[in-house]
Design an enzyme around this catalytic site. Structure first.
Site, PDB file in Angstrom:
ATOM      1  N   HIS A  78      43.572  42.817 -16.109  1.00  0.00           N
ATOM      2  CA  HIS A  78      43.106  41.423 -16.044  1.00  0.00           C
ATOM      3  C   HIS A  78      43.257  40.883 -14.634  1.00  0.00           C
ATOM      4  CE1 HIS A  78      47.169  39.474 -15.992  1.00  0.00           C
ATOM      5  NE2 HIS A  78      47.526  40.526 -16.711  1.00  0.00           N
ATOM      6  N   ASP A  80      43.194  37.404 -13.903  1.00  0.00           N
ATOM      7  CA  ASP A  80      43.796  36.078 -13.782  1.00  0.00           C
ATOM      8  C   ASP A  80      45.289  36.193 -13.532  1.00  0.00           C
ATOM      9  OD1 ASP A  80      44.257  36.976 -16.501  1.00  0.00           O
ATOM     10  OD2 ASP A  80      44.936  34.943 -16.965  1.00  0.00           O
ATOM     11  N   ASP A 141      50.815  41.124 -11.313  1.00  0.00           N
ATOM     12  CA  ASP A 141      50.413  41.013 -12.723  1.00  0.00           C
ATOM     13  C   ASP A 141      49.126  40.211 -12.783  1.00  0.00           C
ATOM     14  OD1 ASP A 141      50.302  40.812 -15.463  1.00  0.00           O
ATOM     15  OD2 ASP A 141      51.947  39.384 -15.640  1.00  0.00           O
ATOM     16  N   GLU A 175      43.845  36.644 -19.506  1.00  0.00           N
ATOM     17  CA  GLU A 175      44.856  37.363 -20.289  1.00  0.00           C
ATOM     18  C   GLU A 175      46.162  36.590 -20.345  1.00  0.00           C
ATOM     19  OE1 GLU A 175      48.259  40.288 -20.862  1.00  0.00           O
ATOM     20  OE2 GLU A 175      47.851  38.847 -19.257  1.00  0.00           O
ATOM     21  N   GLU A 176      46.485  35.907 -19.268  1.00  0.00           N
ATOM     22  CA  GLU A 176      47.774  35.220 -19.185  1.00  0.00           C
ATOM     23  C   GLU A 176      47.871  34.017 -20.123  1.00  0.00           C
ATOM     24  OE1 GLU A 176      50.284  36.331 -17.913  1.00  0.00           O
ATOM     25  OE2 GLU A 176      49.825  37.592 -16.204  1.00  0.00           O
ATOM     26  N   ASP A 198      49.056  47.509 -17.039  1.00  0.00           N
ATOM     27  CA  ASP A 198      49.612  46.161 -17.006  1.00  0.00           C
ATOM     28  C   ASP A 198      51.109  46.151 -17.279  1.00  0.00           C
ATOM     29  OD1 ASP A 198      49.565  43.404 -16.753  1.00  0.00           O
ATOM     30  OD2 ASP A 198      48.858  43.029 -18.784  1.00  0.00           O
ATOM     31  N   HIS A 384      55.475  36.403 -12.832  1.00  0.00           N
ATOM     32  CA  HIS A 384      55.355  34.980 -13.160  1.00  0.00           C
ATOM     33  C   HIS A 384      56.279  34.089 -12.324  1.00  0.00           C
ATOM     34  CE1 HIS A 384      53.486  35.645 -17.431  1.00  0.00           C
ATOM     35  NE2 HIS A 384      53.024  36.503 -16.536  1.00  0.00           N
TER      36      HIS A 384
END
Length: 413
Positions: A78, A80, A141, A175-176, A198, A384
């Site tokens: 992903h 995003d 990520d 995805e997040e 991932d 994150h």
């Protein structure tokens, strides 16, 4: 290795933060900047059937170079980044030959990435690390995963002596915020199975994840002038606080690991008249997951029963919605796809770390809509947040794992 560094940095400096409050796909238009760049690069490197649909899903094909029948496989990442922490104006720092000590991310703000707190750093002593500057996340990520898939396809194109079957690649938005697979066209993708790139540290191979649900509990109150409130006022914020206090105190993210599930309060908004508590529910075990959801409903019913006389009706309501499920049930019947990935790692000198995901990926949702899709490491750590980093050597190894899986899948039976 420099080529992978350059590619990765070119991706992470593009702000692709998703937005859960948006109802569009992608949830933010800025995600399409990277999506369209990937389309351009896929075409330039010689991939075929390069497409981007109206929702921002990018797909492309590397055609088979063998004559015998080979399963079509896929690799997915992903593009995003999480809205949990800003992904704007990312300024990566490259730490060569890491010495095992503290890394000063931001001297002015005294932000330090230290192995005394993040012990995983020590396993990468002597390697090249890419970190943040302490003011943003990095975006490994999952831009590390994208870098690895793109680099692996480029390597296979430039080295036609490496035999492989048909390979499909897919890059997804959102995805997040849990929507990465919602509009993924599995039939168009056309694979027997796929892998999401991932995961975190080198060696991770995952085919179990949490069953997940989100819960929203709304509490009603009665606002009365505080000077005349005795026996009349009902403060919904205090009700919400009491509700939270009734959740199992040791079943929270901070106190659980491995297969242990949890309740996690993620948001509270309120006033005297109305307060909303949002939480997420997680458990690997299907029966325990069901009981956790039932617990929320039963606890809500207890509040209603207790306050019915004074309030005159239901004082609380609970809305619980499933989000995704454990992919284990869909992967076990085709367990050879795990064995292939495990063998690929072993042949490359990587120790496979087969363990449950304490979260979810696009792969868990894809597995339930017809595409078995376990998860492989992308190399990053501390996702994150501002302490995120990725060892370049791990990205190189992940790229090699993709190539090796392609080779092993193409071997004549």
């Amino acid at each position: 290795m420099q080529h992978i560094i350059d590619r990765f940095i070119s991706y992470v400096i593009i702000d692709t933060e998703s937005d859960a409050s948006s109802d569009t796909t992608p949830s933010t238009k800025k995600q399409l900047v990277l999506a369209n760049l990937l389309v351009k690069e896929l075409k330039e490197m010689g991939m075929s059937e390069v497409t981007i649909d109206e929702n921002g899903y990018v797909m492309a094909t590397l055609e088979s170079n063998v004559k015998h029948a080979v399963p079509t496989i896929g690799f997915v990442s992903h593009y995003d980044t999480t809205p949990d922490f800003t992904g704007a104006n990312v300024k990566p720092q490259i730490i060569k030959d890491y010495d095992g000590g503290d890394i000063i991310l931001n001297k002015e703000q005294n932000i330090v990435l230290s192995p005394s707190y993040f012990k995983d750093l020590l396993q990468y002593k002597g390697q090249t690390l890419i970190t943040t500057d302490g003011t943003t996340l990095l975006g490994a990520d999952d831009k590390a995963g994208i870098t690895e898939i793109m680099s692996a396809m480029e390597h296979l194109i430039k080295n036609p002596d490496i035999k492989h079957g048909k390979i499909r690649v897919g890059f997804t938005p959102d995805e997040e915020i849990g929507r990465g697979a919602h509009k993924f066209d599995v039939e168009k993708f056309g694979c027997e199975w796929a892998y999401t790139m991932d995961g975190s540290q080198i060696g991770e191979l995952e085919y179990e994840n949490f069953n997940a649900a989100g819960a929203k509990i709304t509490f009603s109150g009665k606002s009365v002038h505080p000077g005349y409130a005795k026996g009349k006022m009902i403060n919904s914020m205090l009700l919400a606080s009491k509700f939270i206090s009734k959740l199992p105190k040791d079943e929270i993210p901070e106190k659980t690991k491995g297969y242990e599930g949890f309740f996690h309060v993620v948001g509270i908004t309120g006033s005297i008249e109305e307060t909303v508590v949002e939480l997420i529910i997680r458990d690997h075990n299907e029966m325990k997951f069901k009981k956790r959801k039932e617990f929320i409903h039963k606890l809500t019913e207890k509040f209603n029963k207790k306050w019915k006389g004074q309030f005159g009706g239901d004082i609380a309501s609970a809305e619980v919605k499933d989000q995704y499920y454990n992919m284990k049930e869909k992967v076990k019947p085709v367990f050879h796809i795990i064995e292939i990935a495990e063998k690929a790692m072993i042949e490359l000198g990587i120790k496979p770390l087969i363990k449950p995901i304490r979260g979810g990926t696009d792969g868990c949702q894809l597995s339930y809509i017809g595409l078995p899709c376990p998860n492989i490491f992308a190399g990053g750590h501390n996702f994150h947040g501002k302490y995120e980093y990725v060892p370049v050597e791990s990205m190189v190894k992940a790229t090699q794992v993709i190539v090796k899986i392609a080779e092993l899948t193409a071997l004549p039976k």
